[in-house]
Motif scaffolding. Structure first.
Motif, short mmCIF file in Angstrom:
data_model
loop_
_atom_site.label_atom_id
_atom_site.label_comp_id
_atom_site.label_asym_id
_atom_site.label_seq_id
_atom_site.Cartn_x
_atom_site.Cartn_y
_atom_site.Cartn_z
N THR A 34 -14.15 -0.64 -20.03
CA THR A 34 -13.35 -1.19 -18.93
C THR A 34 -13.86 -2.58 -18.55
O THR A 34 -13.07 -3.51 -18.32
CB THR A 34 -13.42 -0.25 -17.71
OG1 THR A 34 -12.91 1.02 -18.10
CG2 THR A 34 -12.62 -0.80 -16.53
N GLU A 174 -11.59 5.73 -10.91
CA GLU A 174 -10.65 4.64 -11.19
C GLU A 174 -10.78 4.20 -12.65
O GLU A 174 -9.79 3.82 -13.29
CB GLU A 174 -10.92 3.44 -10.29
CG GLU A 174 -10.75 3.72 -8.81
CD GLU A 174 -11.20 2.53 -7.95
OE1 GLU A 174 -10.37 1.64 -7.70
OE2 GLU A 174 -12.37 2.48 -7.53
N TYR A 178 -8.10 3.91 -15.61
CA TYR A 178 -7.91 2.62 -16.27
C TYR A 178 -7.94 2.78 -17.80
O TYR A 178 -7.11 2.22 -18.51
CB TYR A 178 -8.99 1.64 -15.82
CG TYR A 178 -8.81 0.22 -16.33
CD1 TYR A 178 -8.12 -0.72 -15.57
CD2 TYR A 178 -9.35 -0.18 -17.55
CE1 TYR A 178 -7.96 -2.02 -16.02
CE2 TYR A 178 -9.20 -1.48 -18.01
CZ TYR A 178 -8.50 -2.40 -17.24
OH TYR A 178 -8.35 -3.69 -17.69
N HIS A 182 -4.84 1.88 -20.18
CA HIS A 182 -4.96 0.76 -21.10
C HIS A 182 -5.35 1.21 -22.50
O HIS A 182 -5.79 0.40 -23.32
CB HIS A 182 -5.96 -0.27 -20.57
CG HIS A 182 -5.50 -0.93 -19.31
ND1 HIS A 182 -5.59 -0.32 -18.07
CD2 HIS A 182 -4.89 -2.12 -19.09
CE1 HIS A 182 -5.09 -1.12 -17.15
NE2 HIS A 182 -4.64 -2.22 -17.74
#
Lengths: 473, 473
Positions: A34, A174, A178, A182
């Motif tokens: 990330t 989170e 993510y 993605h």
């Protein structure tokens, strides 16, 4: 959302403009993927750097996975590794400590070679909470309650390259989201790799347990880190201002502070200044002992002149006039601040005449009329009844069995060591201290007292005037 | 040892000289008996005060036991009691809260009647650790991490009588020993009586559990309370200094601060100043919401002029020039700061002439030549094309259905309420705001904009010049 949080944090913490080159530590876990993806989207020129700790056979696959991810993203990839277990055992470190050391060494070396302005690592808000909690449990002041900093410099690795933690405001939950959104595929949750047993237990047992007391406890602790950071910054500024007023001199292993400045401070400020002083001389000392700081505080307010105190981690405190010294017990400060001979050395002090003490001091002698004797109480001068002295005067360092009866003391003589304890001469200064002797007996301890046996009396016709002084630089 | 600790703490915290009269809260448990005995030995004139909460039948025996102890020690004894359970239910309080309230009310009333300088209670170092831990878990900054203070004033009970906690540095284990050594016979360990379920669980489960992580955890937390208190004191001093520079005006339900001063502060300082501001207007608010303070901080750095923000607990923030207002949503401040009519009132504005707005403002009008029209953009003045206006001009407050097309806006008119939301006029100011109308239509909103429909054009020959100003005080 994560991107916004990263942008805001970087802007607030160090204002790195897009386009600059950042080396990103990528284990291949969700946090670091990330991080890499986010920084690239924010427009930084990222380089993915993977370190193989050689602790698990499948780690080689992790490296190729990260390489593939980097290739797909179109970013450069660097890799290195070592046998961390061997490094740990040969350096008497825990595996975690060794892994951390080797990984950071690699990251900063690479960053230097590749002209990066920063090394970025993937610590999250969850990591932050764990860190703050760990500091809370192990004992920490405001500095520790801040937890990790979003942007810092680690002089142990490099004086300029920043250590950046752009995910410090982002929760693990989170990040999971993510990665899904993605299409980032973490190799495996490696986030436990660099955590110690203590930290793992904190994460898996203690925090869930504390959530029974307050379901919001993670938020609460995270917020504490924020307010502590703000408050710390204010205090640090205040402390820096008084520090500059108080600092008289400093060296690699000593500090000289103004005693009167220290005495004028409030308790809280004094405590912080003392803590800063200890931290400056002992940067490796993780937790500065609370009691040591308290003792130092009492010492500041009530030190008998020339008294000394063994403080902490080999540091001594002592006072001379308005100066308070904090110094390593073997500090060269002593060699500059006090007259010192090579232990065992014996030299003649001519009368009249003078003798050079190698480290910048001078002993002088002259014969004066008994009526010329001054009565001023200056430890750097002495007047002795010449009739009690046999020449030549000799200057030597201490010997076993030395005794001394200082001027004005009744009864028996003292062991020299007891005299020095009473006077508070710092221990490391004792071995080289020059003693003026006549026929082997100490007649004057320069800087302290003449011997009672040589006292100048009414009937003294001729006196020996001795003086200790610093040579002009 | 306990005596020394008490003496030092009292000396350091409030320097109460021996001989002064202190009312001691005595439940009869080990802590309070030790407190009574210790203060008496330190030479204070102690009075033993016992409160019967009426929660256990055997409480009456406790009272006689304490009375007997007091008699044996030769100190005065006072007692009172009430039905705490009934008080709790009629005041919608928890039993613990009610017991605490009634007990402190009794202690401070007695202290007032008997001319005591202080009320002493028996909180120990263990209680302190529990308090700090509780604050840590529930969310607290530096102020909360200090825990209880050794010496404080509780304005809710009395403005001068001190609340003293002389045992705050003494551990329960030391007290047990002290009771044995001094033959003090506690009635029963009542120390749990005033503790809540939360605190009891902390004491009996959480702290022993945390000791598995660090056996020294109690010491560590106690020390944190000490350093936090010192750091807090420093910060408070710093905050007080900037507070005095920033405060422009204050009332019981509002504060006016200098926006430029606030904008020049570091984040940490600003956060503390905002927290102090909220605390001053809402002293009862236990935990000031972290997010509210963050939002207020962002507001300070980027408020469009006349913007407003609903902050927390009925407080609003709004900006006017260099002033930033924090005020209760019903604050009378508004009535002084902005022109306000009685809602529903309609008055004529003579042309030329002037109209007095009752709360200290003035509206004026004159007719000027079209070429004399100024182009300066001053919200407190307007120039309207006289040919578009039918006299008389009327000044009224808002009515349902009011719409307005401000100068420069293309297309349709806005609902007046939307216009005000856009402009950020604080809600409480809207009902009484004067509107200048011609034939019922709004032609000028004083302090804001004229209507597009009355715009002065090239061909305008005569214009109406309107002005809003404060009357001289």
């Amino acid at each position: 959302m994560i991107i916004d949080k990263m942008r805001r944090l970087i802007k607030h913490a160090c204002s790195l403009p897009p386009g600059v080159r950042i080396l990103v530590g990528v284990s291949g876990g969700p946090d670091s993927l990330t991080l890499l993806d986010g920084l690239a989207r924010l427009g930084y020129e990222v380089i993915a750097a993977h370190y193989n700790h050689g602790l698990r056979p499948e780690a080689v696959d992790d490296a190729s996975h990260v390489e593939a991810v980097a290739q797909r993203m179109g970013v450069r990839f660097v890799v290195n590794g070592s046998d961390v277990a061997a490094f740990a055992s040969s350096n008497r470190m825990s595996i975690e400590e060794a892994a951390r050391t080797q990984r950071y060494r690699f990251l900063f070396n690479q960053a230097q070679q590749m002209n990066c302005v920063a090394v970025a690592v993937g610590h999250t808000a969850d990591d932050q909470v764990e860190t703050v909690l760990m500091h809370f449990l192990r004992g920490a002041g405001l500095a520790g309650l801040r937890g990790m900093l979003p942007c810092s410099v680690m002089p142990e690795w490099d004086d300029h390259i920043l250590l950046l933690r752009p995910l410090l405001n982002v929760w693990r939950a989170e990040i999971t989201l993510y990665c899904t959104e993605h299409s980032l595929q973490p190799v495996f949750d490696l986030s436990n790799l660099d955590t110690t047993f203590f930290r793992n237990r904190l994460r898996q047992e203690l925090i869930p347990y504390l959530q029974e007391y307050n379901p919001q406890v993670k938020d609460v602790i995270w917020r504490l880190s924020q307010t502590a950071a703000g408050d710390y910054e204010l205090l640090a500024e205040m402390i820096q201002a008084v520090w500059q007023r108080s600092l008289l001199a400093e060296g690699s292993d000593y500090l000289v502070l103004s005693l009167s400045e220290l005495r004028n401070m409030q308790a809280g400020l004094l405590r912080n200044v003392l803590r800063k002083a200890v931290a400056q001389l002992r940067p490796g000392l993780r937790d500065i002992d609370f009691n040591a700081i308290e003792r130092a505080g009492s010492f500041v307010h009530s030190p008998p002149q020339t008294q000394t105190m063994d403080l902490v981690a080999g540091l001594h405190l002592y006072v001379s006039g308005d100066q308070i010294f904090l110094a390593d017990r073997n500090s060269r400060l002593l060699l500059e601040e006090w007259p010192q001979l090579e232990p065992g050395k014996v030299m003649d002090l001519p009368v009249p005449g003078q003798l050079t003490i190698p480290n910048g001091w001078l002993l002088g002698s002259q014969v004066v009329d008994g009526s010329a004797v001054s009565i001023e109480d200056d430890p750097n001068q002495a007047w002795l009844d010449a009739s009690c002295i046999s020449l030549p005067l000799q200057v030597r360092t201490r010997q076993p069995g030395d005794r001394f009866r200082p001027l004005g003391m009744e009864g028996h003589s003292l062991k020299l060591s007891d005299f020095w304890i009473n006077e508070g001469l710092p221990r490391p200064a004792r071995n080289g201290w020059p003693l003026v002797c006549s026929q082997g007996e100490i007649v004057w301890i320069p800087g302290f007292r003449p011997a009672e046996t040589c006292r100048v009396r009414q009937e003294t016709r001729r006196a020996l005037h001795l003086i200790l002084k610093k040579r002009r630089p």
